[in-house]
Design a protein around this motif. Structure first.
Motif, mmCIF file in Angstrom:
data_model
loop_
_atom_site.group_PDB
_atom_site.id
_atom_site.type_symbol
_atom_site.label_atom_id
_atom_site.label_comp_id
_atom_site.label_asym_id
_atom_site.label_seq_id
_atom_site.Cartn_x
_atom_site.Cartn_y
_atom_site.Cartn_z
ATOM 1 N N LYS A 128 0.944 -1.251 0.166
ATOM 2 C CA LYS A 128 -0.078 -0.091 -0.003
ATOM 3 C C LYS A 128 0.935 0.976 0.108
ATOM 4 C CE LYS A 128 -3.750 -2.268 0.829
ATOM 5 N NZ LYS A 128 -4.296 -2.969 -0.173
ATOM 6 N N LYS A 129 0.373 2.417 -0.220
ATOM 7 C CA LYS A 129 1.002 3.664 -0.268
ATOM 8 C C LYS A 129 1.873 4.018 0.902
ATOM 9 C CE LYS A 129 0.670 7.726 -2.634
ATOM 10 N NZ LYS A 129 -0.214 8.672 -3.670
ATOM 11 N N TYR A 130 1.190 3.785 2.046
ATOM 12 C CA TYR A 130 1.821 4.057 3.387
ATOM 13 C C TYR A 130 2.762 3.083 3.656
ATOM 14 C CZ TYR A 130 -1.427 0.467 5.020
ATOM 15 O OH TYR A 130 -2.140 -0.856 5.205
ATOM 16 N N ASP A 131 3.027 1.700 3.059
ATOM 17 C CA ASP A 131 4.055 0.807 3.327
ATOM 18 C C ASP A 131 5.083 1.278 2.615
ATOM 19 O OD1 ASP A 131 2.644 -1.092 4.757
ATOM 20 O OD2 ASP A 131 1.891 -2.048 2.974
ATOM 21 N N LYS A 132 5.128 1.857 1.352
ATOM 22 C CA LYS A 132 5.980 2.438 0.671
ATOM 23 C C LYS A 132 6.711 3.642 1.146
ATOM 24 C CE LYS A 132 4.003 1.247 -3.738
ATOM 25 N NZ LYS A 132 3.445 1.397 -4.889
ATOM 26 N N ARG A 133 5.933 4.502 2.013
ATOM 27 C CA ARG A 133 6.482 5.653 2.685
ATOM 28 C C ARG A 133 7.013 5.140 3.719
ATOM 29 N NH1 ARG A 133 1.123 9.291 2.755
ATOM 30 N NH2 ARG A 133 0.300 7.437 2.749
ATOM 31 N N GLU A 134 6.843 4.306 4.647
ATOM 32 C CA GLU A 134 7.652 3.748 5.620
ATOM 33 C C GLU A 134 8.879 3.124 5.239
ATOM 34 O OE1 GLU A 134 8.464 3.155 9.410
ATOM 35 O OE2 GLU A 134 6.266 4.172 8.860
ATOM 36 N N ASP A 135 8.861 2.224 4.046
ATOM 37 C CA ASP A 135 10.088 1.666 3.385
ATOM 38 C C ASP A 135 11.235 2.867 3.302
ATOM 39 O OD1 ASP A 135 9.529 -0.411 3.952
ATOM 40 O OD2 ASP A 135 8.971 -0.998 1.916
ATOM 41 N N LEU A 136 10.646 4.030 2.559
ATOM 42 C CA LEU A 136 11.454 5.084 2.396
ATOM 43 C C LEU A 136 12.159 5.659 3.651
ATOM 44 C CD1 LEU A 136 9.495 6.998 -0.705
ATOM 45 C CD2 LEU A 136 11.712 5.672 -0.793
ATOM 46 N N LYS A 137 11.375 5.792 4.638
ATOM 47 C CA LYS A 137 11.724 6.513 5.898
ATOM 48 C C LYS A 137 12.830 5.724 6.373
ATOM 49 C CE LYS A 137 7.226 8.676 7.250
ATOM 50 N NZ LYS A 137 6.103 8.547 8.165
ATOM 51 N N GLN A 138 12.609 4.315 6.635
ATOM 52 C CA GLN A 138 13.589 3.421 7.071
ATOM 53 C C GLN A 138 14.799 3.523 6.308
ATOM 54 O OE1 GLN A 138 11.741 -0.480 7.111
ATOM 55 N NE2 GLN A 138 10.445 0.125 9.104
ATOM 56 N N LYS A 139 14.821 3.447 5.179
ATOM 57 C CA LYS A 139 16.085 3.582 4.222
ATOM 58 C C LYS A 139 16.742 4.824 4.262
ATOM 59 C CE LYS A 139 16.553 2.339 -0.704
ATOM 60 N NZ LYS A 139 15.889 2.344 -2.024
ATOM 61 N N GLN A 140 16.006 5.969 4.701
ATOM 62 C CA GLN A 140 16.846 7.417 4.823
ATOM 63 C C GLN A 140 17.211 7.217 6.110
ATOM 64 O OE1 GLN A 140 17.172 9.818 2.657
ATOM 65 N NE2 GLN A 140 18.237 10.863 4.286
ATOM 66 N N ALA A 141 16.734 6.585 7.132
ATOM 67 C CA ALA A 141 17.169 6.651 8.500
ATOM 68 C C ALA A 141 18.615 5.761 8.522
ATOM 69 C CB ALA A 141 16.135 5.953 9.602
ATOM 70 N N LYS A 142 18.556 4.719 7.799
ATOM 71 C CA LYS A 142 19.724 3.987 7.643
ATOM 72 C C LYS A 142 21.006 4.776 7.070
ATOM 73 C CE LYS A 142 21.169 -0.774 6.118
ATOM 74 N NZ LYS A 142 22.795 -0.347 5.752
ATOM 75 N N ARG A 143 20.594 5.490 5.958
ATOM 76 C CA ARG A 143 21.803 6.060 5.365
ATOM 77 C C ARG A 143 22.225 7.229 6.344
ATOM 78 N NH1 ARG A 143 18.229 7.767 0.447
ATOM 79 N NH2 ARG A 143 18.310 5.827 -0.889
ATOM 80 N N ASP A 144 21.400 7.837 7.116
ATOM 81 C CA ASP A 144 21.807 9.020 8.204
ATOM 82 C C ASP A 144 22.855 8.118 9.201
ATOM 83 O OD1 ASP A 144 20.364 10.762 6.548
ATOM 84 O OD2 ASP A 144 18.638 10.742 8.120
ATOM 85 N N ILE A 145 22.361 7.199 9.539
ATOM 86 C CA ILE A 145 23.223 6.285 10.449
ATOM 87 C C ILE A 145 24.376 5.884 9.957
ATOM 88 C CG2 ILE A 145 23.453 4.105 11.880
ATOM 89 C CD1 ILE A 145 20.373 4.288 12.480
ATOM 90 N N ASP A 146 24.571 5.426 8.555
ATOM 91 C CA ASP A 146 25.706 5.077 8.192
ATOM 92 C C ASP A 146 26.686 6.460 7.587
ATOM 93 O OD1 ASP A 146 25.042 2.415 8.171
ATOM 94 O OD2 ASP A 146 24.442 2.285 5.992
ATOM 95 N N ARG A 147 26.016 7.297 7.727
ATOM 96 C CA ARG A 147 26.809 8.658 7.158
ATOM 97 C C ARG A 147 27.359 9.148 8.483
ATOM 98 N NH1 ARG A 147 22.821 11.738 4.726
ATOM 99 N NH2 ARG A 147 23.270 10.517 2.807
#
Length: 154
Positions: A128-147
């Motif tokens: 669903k659309k909200y699942d896709k948004r949640e995935d994008l948030k998790q992906k961005q958080a992981k990028r921020d942590i790695d950075r």
């Protein structure tokens, strides 16, 4: 060798974004001579392609393989339906699972394994659309942590 390894030709990048992939199956694909030559040249587009079971056989739809340049009159139709080669037990299992609401067969990857073209097919449940948004948030958080970790090491 794990499933999906080999000489990769094309990947369906949108599949992971649009579906929760629960199981994967490796299937052979029935091709004509000019199709395999064009495929080895990397002229394959998996966008909007999907698989379906029809009359007890699996087929791949909307897979675009560009015509082979030296193919002359023996060339193939770019988006024809292509039969997938699976074991009877796998097909029977997929028939039962795809009849459930929200499940579909999605081609994930095309590759050459031991000189034979293979397709990695995933049984996926649509996001669903909200699942896709949640995935994008998790992906961005992981990028921020790695950075942050990378910056702290310096």
């Amino acid at each position: 060798m794990p499933k999906g390894s080999g000489n990769s030709i094309a990947q369906n990048r949108k599949a992971g974004h649009d579906f929760f992939i629960e199981e994967t199956y490796e299937a052979g694909i029935v091709l004509k001579g000019t199709e395999i030559k064009s495929m080895r040249a990397g002229r394959v587009n998996m966008k909007d392609s999907f698989a379906r079971i029809h009359n007890g056989e699996a087929f791949l739809y909307n897979l675009h393989i560009s015509p082979y340049e030296q193919g002359n009159r023996f060339n193939h139709e770019p988006t024809r339906h292509r039969k997938l080669l699976l074991h009877r037990k796998e097909i029977d299992k997929l028939i039962g699972e795809t009849q459930q609401a929200g499940y579909s067969l999605v081609p994930l990857k095309i590759y050459i394994k031991n000189g034979v073209a293979k397709v990695l097919i995933g049984l996926g449940k649509g996001k669903k659309k909200y699942d896709k948004r949640e995935d994008l948030k998790q992906k961005q958080a992981k990028r921020d942590i790695d950075r942050a970790i990378k910056d702290s090491v310096r």
